[in-house]
Design a protein around this motif. Sequence first.
Motif, PDB file in Angstrom:
ATOM      1  N   UNK A  11       0.982  -1.389   0.118  1.00 47.20           N
ATOM      2  CA  UNK A  11      -0.036   0.067  -0.045  1.00 47.20           C
ATOM      3  C   UNK A  11       1.158   1.043   0.018  1.00 47.20           C
ATOM      4  N   UNK A  12       0.429   2.409  -0.148  1.00 48.61           N
ATOM      5  CA  UNK A  12       1.076   3.601  -0.220  1.00 48.61           C
ATOM      6  C   UNK A  12       1.292   3.942   1.303  1.00 48.61           C
ATOM      7  N   UNK A  13       2.530   4.676   1.578  1.00 48.23           N
ATOM      8  CA  UNK A  13       3.022   4.852   2.941  1.00 48.23           C
ATOM      9  C   UNK A  13       2.085   5.613   3.807  1.00 48.23           C
ATOM     10  N   UNK A  14       1.371   6.530   2.972  1.00 48.52           N
ATOM     11  CA  UNK A  14       0.358   7.353   3.758  1.00 48.52           C
ATOM     12  C   UNK A  14      -0.784   6.558   4.120  1.00 48.52           C
ATOM     13  N   UNK A  15      -1.048   5.048   3.760  1.00 45.74           N
ATOM     14  CA  UNK A  15      -2.123   4.501   4.184  1.00 45.74           C
ATOM     15  C   UNK A  15      -3.015   4.084   3.178  1.00 45.74           C
ATOM     16  N   UNK A  16      -2.918   4.882   2.025  1.00 50.80           N
ATOM     17  CA  UNK A  16      -4.209   4.791   0.893  1.00 50.80           C
ATOM     18  C   UNK A  16      -3.787   3.456   0.229  1.00 50.80           C
ATOM     19  N   UNK A  17      -4.715   2.739  -0.282  1.00 51.41           N
ATOM     20  CA  UNK A  17      -4.615   1.734  -0.976  1.00 51.41           C
ATOM     21  C   UNK A  17      -4.247   1.592  -2.335  1.00 51.41           C
ATOM     22  N   UNK A  18      -3.297   0.832  -2.934  1.00 54.55           N
ATOM     23  CA  UNK A  18      -3.118   0.997  -4.558  1.00 54.55           C
ATOM     24  C   UNK A  18      -4.471   0.543  -5.226  1.00 54.55           C
ATOM     25  N   UNK A  19      -4.553   1.537  -6.166  1.00 49.66           N
ATOM     26  CA  UNK A  19      -5.835   1.427  -7.150  1.00 49.66           C
ATOM     27  C   UNK A  19      -5.509   0.569  -8.260  1.00 49.66           C
ATOM     28  N   UNK A  20      -6.818  -0.194  -9.012  1.00 48.97           N
ATOM     29  CA  UNK A  20      -6.583  -1.075  -9.705  1.00 48.97           C
ATOM     30  C   UNK A  20      -6.133  -0.445 -11.138  1.00 48.97           C
ATOM     31  N   UNK A  21      -6.381   0.870 -11.449  1.00 43.22           N
ATOM     32  CA  UNK A  21      -5.923   1.305 -12.780  1.00 43.22           C
ATOM     33  C   UNK A  21      -4.308   1.681 -12.591  1.00 43.22           C
TER      34      UNK A  21
END
Length: 319
Positions: free
Chosen positions: A254-264
């Motif tokens: 995932x991103x370091x800031x907690x955001x999830x990776x997006x399919x696109x």
Amino acid sequence: MVHEDTRDALPFIASAEKAPSPVSLIDYFTLNEPSLRRALYRYGAILFRGFDIVDETAFGAAGNRMAGPLLDYRGGVARRHQLGRGVYNSTEMPADRTLAAHNEKSYSVLHPDLVLFCSVTVAATGGATPLADGRRVWQRLSKRLKDRLRSTKITYIQNLHGGAGAGKSWMAAYETEDKSEVEAFLNSSGARFRWKPDGALHVEETVIPFKVHPVTGAEALFCPLDTWYRGTSEFGGGREGADRAAEEFPQYCRFEDGDEIEPWMVDEIRTAILAELRAFQWRRGDVLLVDNRIALHGRSSFTGERLVLVAMGNDARAA
């Protein structure tokens, strides 16, 4: 700052096949090292052909000359066994499966600068080690995605079981059964970790997802996001797996800031890599030197017996 022209073929080939007498790869590399390193930084990989390196001892000696001292594979996710000091089999993935192109250990701050391969047994069919120029892959990505990757690091998470479960055990991953050795290694890399009640080990490492080459200044993708994304990874069970709890995955990111990776994002990176893949046919005794900061490598499915050795090292001359 110099940015090289990356339109050339991959890999560059240095051949001794037409030499009137046998040529030592170590001697050849020593004699031509400055020009060979320039070629490596320009092309991303050099295929040494006709030097007859056909066992782990000769390969290890050549590897130590080109990239030594050779590194161990502690903390790596691939299934492989050590065959000699710093020499491993490349992968134990089943023959009918394809290994996506990637930079070696790009999920860890302790990644090698250089990776070497040696073809000992050539498959009956298939079995190529396709390469992709990460600089050209990076150039193909949209500004939107590159801006995101420039602004936020990626956190890679492993849940390594204690003896039974999916993926690797922590003992296999760190080549020891001594927890204190594992803890010392993880502390040296700055990784965050914790032991779980069932004996498993949870590890997190945060890595910049692109490389700026120390010699050329060129930018290249350095990010296995497309294979670690938990909806499409080996352990994700398809994109429906994206809703599973993080602790259930042997590996994901995932991103370091907690955001999830997006399919696109996954789709865009995968498409860019596939567009840049280049393959060559292995011959027995071939040695491939890869600048891991530039080139991605994978493995095609195959039939018959196949043995490719791998070794890793750092590029002290580029420090």
